[in-house]
Design a protein around this motif. Structure first.
Motif, PDB file in Angstrom:
ATOM      1  N   ASN A  26      62.924 -92.957 103.856  1.00  0.00           N
ATOM      2  CA  ASN A  26      63.083 -93.164 105.458  1.00  0.00           C
ATOM      3  C   ASN A  26      63.084 -91.692 105.997  1.00  0.00           C
ATOM      4  O   ASN A  26      62.764 -91.604 107.177  1.00  0.00           O
ATOM      5  N   GLN A  35      55.892 -97.690 108.382  1.00  0.00           N
ATOM      6  CA  GLN A  35      56.710 -98.325 107.378  1.00  0.00           C
ATOM      7  C   GLN A  35      57.218 -99.599 107.434  1.00  0.00           C
ATOM      8  O   GLN A  35      57.074-100.423 106.765  1.00  0.00           O
ATOM      9  N   LYS A  39      56.274-102.658 104.959  1.00  0.00           N
ATOM     10  CA  LYS A  39      57.607-103.791 104.490  1.00  0.00           C
ATOM     11  C   LYS A  39      57.122-105.014 104.792  1.00  0.00           C
ATOM     12  O   LYS A  39      57.374-105.950 103.882  1.00  0.00           O
ATOM     13  N   LEU A 123      53.837 -92.914 100.572  1.00  0.00           N
ATOM     14  CA  LEU A 123      53.522 -94.208 101.072  1.00  0.00           C
ATOM     15  C   LEU A 123      53.693 -95.196  99.722  1.00  0.00           C
ATOM     16  O   LEU A 123      54.336 -96.348  99.789  1.00  0.00           O
ATOM     17  N   ALA A 126      56.976 -95.865  99.194  1.00  0.00           N
ATOM     18  CA  ALA A 126      57.789 -97.025 100.245  1.00  0.00           C
ATOM     19  C   ALA A 126      57.189 -98.321  99.719  1.00  0.00           C
ATOM     20  O   ALA A 126      58.081 -99.309  99.974  1.00  0.00           O
TER      21      ALA A 126
END
Length: 155
Positions: A26, A35, A39, A123, A126
């Motif tokens: 985050n 992001q 997701k 990335l 993530a």
């Protein structure tokens, strides 16, 4: 389908560790909108209703358009996504499908056109995080908040 167990109540230490890594993600330089797209796309692939419910709502709150949310599963066929987003979405698909095939050199080359080395790592972390969230929520059938069992209609 009923929830199998609450993984986060059962193993709170694991949940806390995941939150630490999620907080790292985050705080990266990656745009919040990017992001959320990542997701959502990984959660579509993994068929994680809980994460889809959460991240579509988060994306809407952050101003994401309905058109882009509706077309995210067909991003390659849409002109609504920037080249940077397209590179991130391709990398998301490559890493999410890693068990089926190795990530391609072409996808990595596209990624490098739009992201620094650090951003490539961030990335990828993530993407790894949303895949972990998906696997726990799918595996244990975590119910999303608006999951209402429909009662049979009264005669």
């Amino acid at each position: 389908m009923s929830q199998r167990l609450n993984a986060f109540q059962t193993a709170p230490e694991a949940y806390k560790a995941m939150l630490v890594l999620q907080e790292y993600v985050n705080q990266t330089q990656l745009e919040h909108s990017l992001q959320e797209l990542v997701k959502i796309r990984a959660s579509q692939i993994n068929r994680c209703a809980y994460c889809l419910h959460m991240h579509i709502a988060d994306a809407r709150k952050a101003g994401e358009s309905e058109a882009r949310l509706n077309l995210l599963s067909a991003w390659e066929e849409s002109e609504l996504f920037t080249p940077r987003e397209r590179a991130a979405l391709r990398w998301t698909e490559e890493l999410t499908h890693v068990a089926d095939r190795s990530p391609s050199d072409a996808a990595f080359a596209e990624l490098r056109e739009h992201f620094s080395e650090k951003d490539c790592v961030d990335l990828s972390v993530a993407i790894g995080m949303i895949n972990l969230w998906n696997r726990l929520n799918c595996g244990f059938r975590t119910r999303h908040p608006n999951d209402r069992r429909r009662e049979p209609a009264a005669a």
